[in-house]
Design a protein around this motif. Structure first.
Motif, PDB file in Angstrom:
ATOM      1  N   TRP A  33       3.133  -3.431  -1.823  1.00 49.60           N
ATOM      2  CA  TRP A  33       3.258  -2.420  -0.767  1.00 49.60           C
ATOM      3  C   TRP A  33       4.332  -2.805   0.242  1.00 49.60           C
ATOM      4  O   TRP A  33       5.151  -1.983   0.636  1.00 49.60           O
ATOM      5  N   GLN A  36       7.819  -1.921  -0.631  1.00 44.74           N
ATOM      6  CA  GLN A  36       8.134  -0.494  -0.687  1.00 44.74           C
ATOM      7  C   GLN A  36       8.195   0.160   0.696  1.00 44.74           C
ATOM      8  O   GLN A  36       8.525   1.352   0.800  1.00 44.74           O
ATOM      9  N   MET A  93      -3.584   2.627  -4.377  1.00 46.24           N
ATOM     10  CA  MET A  93      -2.168   2.380  -4.674  1.00 46.24           C
ATOM     11  C   MET A  93      -1.491   3.645  -5.169  1.00 46.24           C
ATOM     12  O   MET A  93      -0.365   3.978  -4.775  1.00 46.24           O
ATOM     13  N   ILE A  96      -1.066   5.969  -2.181  1.00 47.87           N
ATOM     14  CA  ILE A  96       0.090   5.609  -1.351  1.00 47.87           C
ATOM     15  C   ILE A  96       1.379   6.097  -2.004  1.00 47.87           C
ATOM     16  O   ILE A  96       2.253   6.673  -1.343  1.00 47.87           O
ATOM     17  N   LEU A 109      -3.308   4.500   3.467  1.00 53.82           N
ATOM     18  CA  LEU A 109      -3.291   3.121   3.946  1.00 53.82           C
ATOM     19  C   LEU A 109      -4.641   2.714   4.533  1.00 53.82           C
ATOM     20  O   LEU A 109      -5.054   1.553   4.416  1.00 53.82           O
ATOM     21  N   LEU A 171       4.033   1.642  -7.897  1.00 57.51           N
ATOM     22  CA  LEU A 171       2.682   1.427  -7.376  1.00 57.51           C
ATOM     23  C   LEU A 171       1.622   1.870  -8.387  1.00 57.51           C
ATOM     24  O   LEU A 171       0.521   1.308  -8.421  1.00 57.51           O
TER      25      LEU A 171
END
Length: 416
Positions: A33, A36, A93, A96, A109, A171
């Motif tokens: 994360w 990214q 994931m 996101i 998140l 992700l």
């Protein structure tokens, strides 16, 4: 050899590697994360303040879930909670990666943080259970697996950006890894019966003293003095870690005028030295005992910080960062182990997760506050003096080190 009822040593050894995979996974996904974040900042046109708010949702989710993980583990077993956490973090994931607005990113998140907090508590609680059966320290090596995961996530995330792989695809691939780890590793963890073991005699550290400071003990779910002191000890350790991770590169660039590439190397050195320290940490724990590791580790970290802040040459400053990281590397695993082992000794293994959850929560608060406190201090006294204040935190860690004396398994055997 051991008075703890439960699975045999072969099953515990298998569980050790299974929970190591979970530690690796959590480090991998967090780092994935982080790599990214610039992509999302650009795609969603986020300001620095708006991005900071989004990241705060992740922290809030972790703190919330840490409060309920103990009860979930008590009802369903630690292995079941780990399995659910792996599946939940996989879903988050993907969420996101699918975020297309401020609100959807915040929600994703928040959920990611909740899954991460659930895994953080349950995997450390399982690690304590493994140590109790094996009767030797292994927590350092498990936290080393987390460090390896962060390195793997940073490398894979960088390669994904270089290859122009979309954040959603990258992700989603990370989510698939989480599902596989959850399904495979959770079946090899210690069974639920281990969570229900009755209380055993107080654990004895390598120094031969039973129990240790704070002998009043832990209530199964209470905020007792022992939990609070250990939480403060953990908060100090993670505050020191967070300060270095967030500000070392800035210090090298702004105060020592290092080139951008050299400034970034400071964080790489910090990560590698942390990994190296944890790879040998179990042996040091076994030989010296937890109190000595915490006390001397904090002293080494203080020496490294002094070198970093006083060295005029960026190369020596980076060497100081490495020494600082080496000193800090083994402290947090010992603090978490102290919480779990003391609770298990006095109230049975079913109380471990609640104790670990509370100490983890307080420790995590220190990690979150550390970078912000350094920033606020830097506004008034400058970054060098602000980072110098961490020396006071390390002095407090040295003073509180004796509270970690219940972290060692009794009758430690030869390490593998």
């Amino acid at each position: 050899m051991s008075d703890v009822a439960g699975p045999d040593l072969a099953r515990a050894s298998q569980a050790r590697w299974a929970v190591a995979a979970v530690f690796f996974l959590v480090g991998l996904l967090l780092s994935a994360w982080f790599t990214q974040i610039p992509q999302f900042k650009a795609a969603l046109a986020l300001s620095d303040g708006r991005l900071g708010l989004a990241v705060a949702f992740l922290a809030a989710g972790a703190l919330i879930s840490m409060q309920v993980t103990g009860r979930l583990a008590g009802r369903f077993g630690i292995a079941s909670v780990i399995r659910a956490g792996c599946l939940a973090i996989a879903v988050t994931m993907v969420a996101i990666g699918s975020a297309r607005s401020f609100l959807t990113l915040d929600a994703a998140l928040l959920a990611f943080g909740m899954a991460d907090g659930m895994l953080d508590v349950s995997m450390n609680a399982q690690a304590v259970a493994v140590e109790r059966v094996l009767r030797r320290p292994v927590l350092q090596s498990l936290h080393a697996a987390f460090s390896l995961g962060t390195i793997a996530g940073a490398i894979s995330g960088g390669l994904a950006i270089y290859a122009r792989v979309t954040p959603f695809a990258y992700l989603s691939a990370a989510a698939l890894v989480a599902v596989l780890v959850g399904l495979i590793a959770s079946g090899r963890l210690l069974p639920a019966e281990t969570d229900e073991q009755p209380a055993v005699k107080p654990l004895v550290g390598a120094t031969g003293r039973a129990g240790g400071a704070g002998a009043g003990g832990l209530a199964r779910s209470g905020w007792t003095g022992f939990v609070l002191v250990l939480g403060l000890l953990g908060a100090g350790c993670l505050l020191a870690e967070g300060a270095a991770e967030s500000w070392s590169a800035v210090f090298l660039r702004d105060q020592r005028h290092a080139a951008p590439t050299l400034a970034t190397a400071g964080y790489l050195v910090f990560t590698l030295m942390q990994l190296g320290g944890r790879l040998v940490g179990d042996r040091l724990h076994h030989r010296w005992g937890p109190v000595a590791v915490v006390r001397y580790g904090a002293a080494v970290a203080a020496a490294g910080l002094c070198l970093e802040l006083t060295a005029a040459d960026p190369g020596w400053a980076i060497a100081g960062i490495g020494l600082y990281s080496l000193g800090l590397s083994g402290l947090v695993p010992i603090v978490f182990g102290a919480a779990g082992h003391r609770s298990a000794a006095e109230h049975g293994a079913s109380s471990v997760t609640a104790a670990v959850a509370r100490v983890t929560t307080l420790s995590y608060v220190g990690y979150l506050l550390g970078p912000a406190l350094i920033g606020w201090l830097a506004l008034g006294v400058g970054l060098t003096w602000a980072l110098s204040s961490v020396l006071l935190v390390l002095a407090a860690v040295i003073a509180l080190a004796r509270w970690a004396s219940s972290a060692s398994p009794d009758a430690p055997g030869d390490l593998p």
